[in-house]
Design an enzyme around this catalytic site. Structure first.
Site, PDB file in Angstrom:
ATOM      1  N   LYS A 176       0.830  -1.203   0.000  1.00 23.61           N
ATOM      2  CA  LYS A 176       0.000   0.000   0.000  1.00 23.61           C
ATOM      3  C   LYS A 176       0.865   1.255   0.000  1.00 23.61           C
ATOM      4  O   LYS A 176       0.622   2.189  -0.783  1.00 23.61           O
ATOM      5  CB  LYS A 176      -0.938   0.011   1.212  1.00 23.61           C
ATOM      6  CG  LYS A 176      -1.906   1.173   1.212  1.00 23.61           C
ATOM      7  CD  LYS A 176      -2.795   1.157   2.447  1.00 23.61           C
ATOM      8  CE  LYS A 176      -2.050   1.670   3.662  1.00 23.61           C
ATOM      9  NZ  LYS A 176      -2.922   1.874   4.833  1.00 23.61           N
TER      10      LYS A 176
ATOM     11  N   ASP B 185      -6.769   1.187   1.011  1.00 18.33           N
ATOM     12  CA  ASP B 185      -6.786   1.335   2.469  1.00 18.33           C
ATOM     13  C   ASP B 185      -8.172   0.941   2.967  1.00 18.33           C
ATOM     14  O   ASP B 185      -8.978   0.366   2.225  1.00 18.33           O
ATOM     15  CB  ASP B 185      -6.431   2.774   2.868  1.00 18.33           C
ATOM     16  CG  ASP B 185      -7.504   3.772   2.445  1.00 18.33           C
ATOM     17  OD1 ASP B 185      -8.425   3.391   1.677  1.00 18.33           O
ATOM     18  OD2 ASP B 185      -7.428   4.932   2.884  1.00 18.33           O
TER      19      ASP B 185
END
Length: 234
Positions: A143, A161
């Site tokens: 991420k 997220d």
């Protein structure tokens, strides 16, 4: 006297599992992102940074923390340590002092020093424009790498997220049981012309409109396209 055994109570009828929402058509996906683009053609992330290195540090610090909390902690830090060499010279304890209002700050300070050392020793003090090299840095996962690649280097990446994961599943846009599955589906369905900014559009939509506890469906830009069955009325 009858020897017949009493019949067992009949089992309750099985409830049918709810059907998965019908997938968005290509035209609907196009419409979703066309609306996002029309409202906000150049969306920006809310983490504050002064260069690519401080962006990387800010994203590492943002894990399990709010952008506002990270910004508050990093303003003074980045004023004195905006390069890997300066951060390394500052040392783990002083970095910890600056970010102690952020959750897991000791581990994060250790990672910031570790990634600063690797950048100095292996990359000439520069943040690499390469996924594998980024993910090799302490505290940097997929991420974080996606955010840096997107914002700093203009790669059309999606960093899933909690907000994007929620939107993908709640709306039916990109359902998936894991963040990787949602990322894969978003990469599959989003038209290339929207990919650069899709990450920010979805995060901001999840942060301010499609909120976890009570989504503001009444003001949602894509309310008529969303498959969520429990929309709020006001």
């Amino acid at each position: 006297m009858s020897n017949a055994q009493p019949l067992p109570p009949s089992a309750p009828p099985r409830r049918k599992a709810p059907r998965a929402p019908k997938r968005f058509t290509r035209a609907e996906v196009e419409e979703v992102f066309a609306r996002f683009q029309a409202r906000d053609p150049e969306p920006k992330g809310e983490l504050e940074s002064v260069n690519t290195f401080t962006l990387l540090v800010a994203v590492v610090l943002s894990a399990q923390a709010t952008d506002a909390g990270v910004n508050k902690a990093t303003r003074a830090l980045f004023a004195i340590a905006d390069t890997p060499a300066k951060m390394l010279a500052l040392g783990e304890e002083r970095v910890s002092d600056h970010i102690k209002t952020i959750g897991l700050y000791r581990t994060k300070a250790k990672n910031v020093i570790g990634l600063s050392r690797m950048l100095v020793e292996q990359h000439g003090g520069e943040v690499p424009d390469d996924r594998a090299a980024l993910e090799a840095l302490p505290g940097v996962g997929r991420k974080t790498a996606n955010v840096v690649l997107n914002i700093a280097f203009g790669h059309p990446t999606i960093a899933v997220d909690t907000h994007i994961f929620r939107i993908g599943n709640r709306t039916g846009l990109a359902p998936g049981k894991t963040v990787d599955a949602v990322e894969k589906e978003l990469n599959r369905i989003i038209p290339p012309k929207y990919m650069l900014h899709a990450h920010h559009w979805l995060i901001l939509h999840g942060r301010y409109v499609c909120k976890a506890r009570k989504p503001d469906c009444a003001v949602c830009l894509i309310n008529d396209l969303c498959r969520y069955p429990d929309k709020t009325l006001a």
